[in-house]
Every structure is written in C-alpha cells, then in structure tokens.
Scaffold this active site. Sequence first.
Site, PDB file in Angstrom:
ATOM      1  N   GLU A 263      12.517 -14.340  -0.990  1.00 16.27           N
ATOM      2  CA  GLU A 263      12.709 -14.165  -2.445  1.00 16.27           C
ATOM      3  C   GLU A 263      14.199 -13.936  -2.650  1.00 16.27           C
ATOM      4  O   GLU A 263      14.688 -12.814  -2.524  1.00 16.27           O
ATOM      5  CB  GLU A 263      11.918 -12.953  -2.944  1.00 16.27           C
ATOM      6  CG  GLU A 263      10.417 -13.064  -2.768  1.00 16.27           C
ATOM      7  CD  GLU A 263       9.752 -13.950  -3.816  1.00 16.27           C
ATOM      8  OE1 GLU A 263      10.439 -14.389  -4.766  1.00 16.27           O
ATOM      9  OE2 GLU A 263       8.553 -14.207  -3.670  1.00 16.27           O
ATOM     10  N   CYS A 297      17.145 -10.692 -10.443  1.00 16.77           N
ATOM     11  CA  CYS A 297      17.172 -12.055  -9.892  1.00 16.77           C
ATOM     12  C   CYS A 297      16.820 -13.064 -10.978  1.00 16.77           C
ATOM     13  O   CYS A 297      17.226 -14.223 -10.914  1.00 16.77           O
ATOM     14  CB  CYS A 297      16.210 -12.178  -8.722  1.00 16.77           C
ATOM     15  SG  CYS A 297      14.572 -11.568  -9.091  1.00 16.77           S
TER      16      CYS A 297
END
Length: 503
Positions: A263, A297
């Site tokens: 991720e 993110c």
Amino acid sequence: MRATALNHQDNAGAEAARLLQDMGLAPPDSGPALTSPIDGSGMPGIASIDVAGVRAAIAQSVTAFHEWRSVPPPIRGELVRRLGAELRTHKDALGRLVTIEMGKPISEGLGEVQEMIDICDFAVGLSRQLHGLTIASERPSHHMREMWHPLGPVGIISAFNFPVAVWAWNAALALICGDSILWKPSEKTPLSAYAAHGLLNRAIADFDQAPRNLSQLLIGGREIGEVLVADPRVPLISATGSTAMGRSVGVRVAERFGRSLLELGGNAATIVGPSADLDLAVRAITFGAAGTTGQRCTTMRRLIVHDSIYDELIDRLKRAFASLPIGDPRDPAMLIGPMIDARALQSVERAIDRARTDGGVVTGGEKRGGLYVGPAIVEMPAQTSIVREETFAPILYTLRYNDLHEAIAILRDVPQGLSSSIITTDLREAETFLSATGSDCGIANVNMGTSGAEIGGAFGGEKETGGGRESGSDAWRAYMRRQTQNVNYGRDLPLAQGVVFDV
Ligand code: NAD
C-alpha cells in the site's frame, strides 16, 4: 528549534504520558526522546528492539501460529470483538494520542480509532464467513471444493500518517484468519502503536484460547523492518508507506517467494466538469487537498478543471484555503495541524520552488511557525515532473482541460494509481470516468473528494501504489492460503480429461 503552537493548551508531551495512564498502560521502556509535532514538547520515548530480538520474536510468532490456526474462526472473532470493545472504551484517549504524536486534527484522530472499531466489527462478522467455493467435478462421485487455511505469521509495516488504523485493518483480518502478527510501526509514531498494541495485549491476556506472543510489537527503524521482510518464516509482509519503501520490500519478499501486500504512495486527482455543483466541489476539494495537512495517501494533489468554470472555481478555492484555521490540532476549531517533522516542512518549500520554475503560480503555502504551513494552490501550465511526484504535503496543483478524454488522460499520466474522483452532474461524464477507459485507480469516486474511504470496500491502488488490497470486501483472502480439495467417494478411479492409465 520548533516554535510553540499557535494557540495555547497543555504541553502536548505531558498530555501523551497522561493518556497512556488513562488507558491503564504502563509507561514504555524509555528510548530516544520523541517530540510532538504540535509544540515540540517531549513525549515518552520507546526503546527499539535489536536484530536478534526480531529473530526471536519471529520464532515465537511461529509457535503462536501453530496454536492459533486450530482455534475455530468464530472464536478467533471473539478475540477481535474484545479488541473492538477495548477500543470503544479508550477511543477518546487513543484518538488524542494519535493527534499528539502525528498532528492530525482531533476529529481525525478520533476518526482513526473509529475506523479501527469498524474493522473489528467487520472482522467479527467475517469470522463466520471465511468461505470458499464448491466446484462441479467432471469425474463421477467426486467433490471439488476450495478451502481457505491460515497462512502463518504476518509482518505488518506501517506508515506515520495512519499510525494505528492501518495496523488494525491488517491485524483484525489476520487474527480472524488464524495468523499470528508482528507489527513494525513507523519510527515517527511508536507511542500510538505502543498504546494500540497494549489494548490488544490486554484482550489477549484475558482470552484463554489465545497463545502467548500471538501479536508482537517491533519498535525500531527501517533496519528492523528489513529483518522481517527477509525472513522466510513470515509468509506475508503487508507494508504501507512510500513507493521507495515498497520497491525494496516487494523485491526482497519476491526473492524468497513470499507474498507481499503493498500500500504505497498516491497522487490522487479530481476532475471537475462544466456541470459541477461548485458549492459541493469547493467543500470536497478543500477537505481532499488540505485535510490532514495533505498527509494522506489519498490526498487530492491534482485538480483538473474544465476551462469554462476554472477561474470561478479556483477563485473560490483560494478563498476557502485562506480561511482554514491552522493551529494546535487538539483544539476542535483547528482544521489544519502541523507537518510531521522538519523534513516534511522542507519538502513543501522544495516542491513549490520546483513548481515555480516550471511556470506554476502559487497562492498560499507560507510557513506559519513551528511545523505549521498554509495549504497551497499552484496553478500549473502543464503536468510537469513535480506534479507527477507525490509530495506528502498540502499542495494542490491545478490544470485546465477542454475535453473529458483529455482530462482522463492527464489523470492517468502519473506513475501512481490510488484514488481519483470526478465532480459532475452529467451522467455520461460520470459513467465514462467509471468505465474501463476512465480512471485507472483503485478508488474512483463521483461527487466527492479522493480521501476518507470506508472500511467496507477493498482499499488500495494500481501501478506504483503497489496493487495491494486491504480492509473490506474480499481483502481477507490475502491473509489465508487457498487449497483446492478433491474427494472421491466412489469405488472407481476416473482420471480427469479422459486420461486412461489402467493397471
Ligand atoms: P516510509 O516509506 O518512510 O515508511 C513506512 C514504513 O516502512 C516505516 O515503518 C519504515 O520504517 C518502513 N520502511 C522503510 N523502508 C523500509 C525497508 N526498506 N524495509 C522495511 N521497512 C521499511 O513512509 P512514511 O513517510 O511513514 O509514510 C508516508 C508514505 O506512505 C506516503 O508515500 C503515503 O502515500 C504512503 N501511504 C500509503 C498508504 C496506502 O494505503 N497506499 C497509506 C498510508 C501511507
């Protein structure tokens, strides 16, 4: 030296120590001093583990796995339910600690703990639904089915910006799947990790079926993560962080034929069409780009706006950005907290300088003392190299477009592929954006921003974002091994594909 916070509350570090007490947790073994990004005050430090300690922890984790894998999944779910109960009881204290250590506004600190609670609830239900398929066999009197078995110790490496929620996504699923866990949190946020792990340990200690060392916390820097990554006794490494980290972790795990769930960095973009509801757009973009001080993110970093509404929208956004209250994130009135550290603060200046060199026109982005900085809007003539990089800061690059296909091409023309959105009231535009020729990201939203995902969906992205999926949907499968089982309940031994081998 870090300047003091912009408004006055208690010293953040002293409050962190009190919060640990409130949660009933012993003070950690003291390690190198930590400071809160809020005001630079000292917080309890935590001693790092050494390489030998990591190897011993992995051995213990293997032993714990051998016991835990035989505990029925719904009973494993009961442990996760108890973790959720601990989190509900201590939501306020843990949320405040996250805010003090990471600097996100208090409603986001509390939201992070709520996300942990949500994934626990999700995992409890899932603990009765770890089902495979039954598949029609071509052979008479045969059954074919898929069975999902526990995988082994799972190594979780997490980033500073979601210091506890991302661990919970992994931990809750791994535990119900029958895996033991080893957690290497960010070296920038060990205290929140210490607290969250302490709450899980308490649940484990009160749970007869849970083996010792079912979960272990490995405090330390990158070198500690590297030991975990290299060890073949850890079949899955779930790593959240920068693309640079993932590039190293992915290769090392692949070399030993392990599994990695990556991720990594994002570079989210939003397209605003000519029919957009601009009131909604201003709210969605302001939160998406400036929320969490640009340190998500999924933070919106690129805004691709139709020429016909560009001037009006950018003007409104400049006013909205300028009005955002910046200061001590423990104060609920503050919407923008500090950057995580001095390096992060410098990255804002560096990115803005590069954008200016490329012809960007900058509004905002000025330093506000300490680690605080105002969010910036940078109007770019084109998607130059700085725009294609992830600068982990509240900088929104804006670009114009005339044709939707051109906008989608700009959106796709970056190495990352995590999150995206379109703001439009035109159904054709929305569906084109969601189609196979539209967004190439793991997340595609309509009439909202790019951040703030719910736990029910699978979370993750394509390209340099790493390809992993965590959290909801069928993400649990990454934490188990699949076995195809064939059973012959007849007296003959027919072979598949009509092969004959009579003996
Ligand atoms: P980082 O890459 O600096 O560190 C992340 C973690 O990886 C830390 O625990 C660090 O110690 C560890 N690490 C670094 N190099 C390693 C190596 N070679 N081997 C093993 N471990 C290693 O990231 P950060 O600054 O903490 O976080 C910000 C980054 O994380 C941004 O790029 C952001 O987009 C990304 N992020 C991605 C997601 C996602 O779900 N896609 C979520 C949160 C953050």
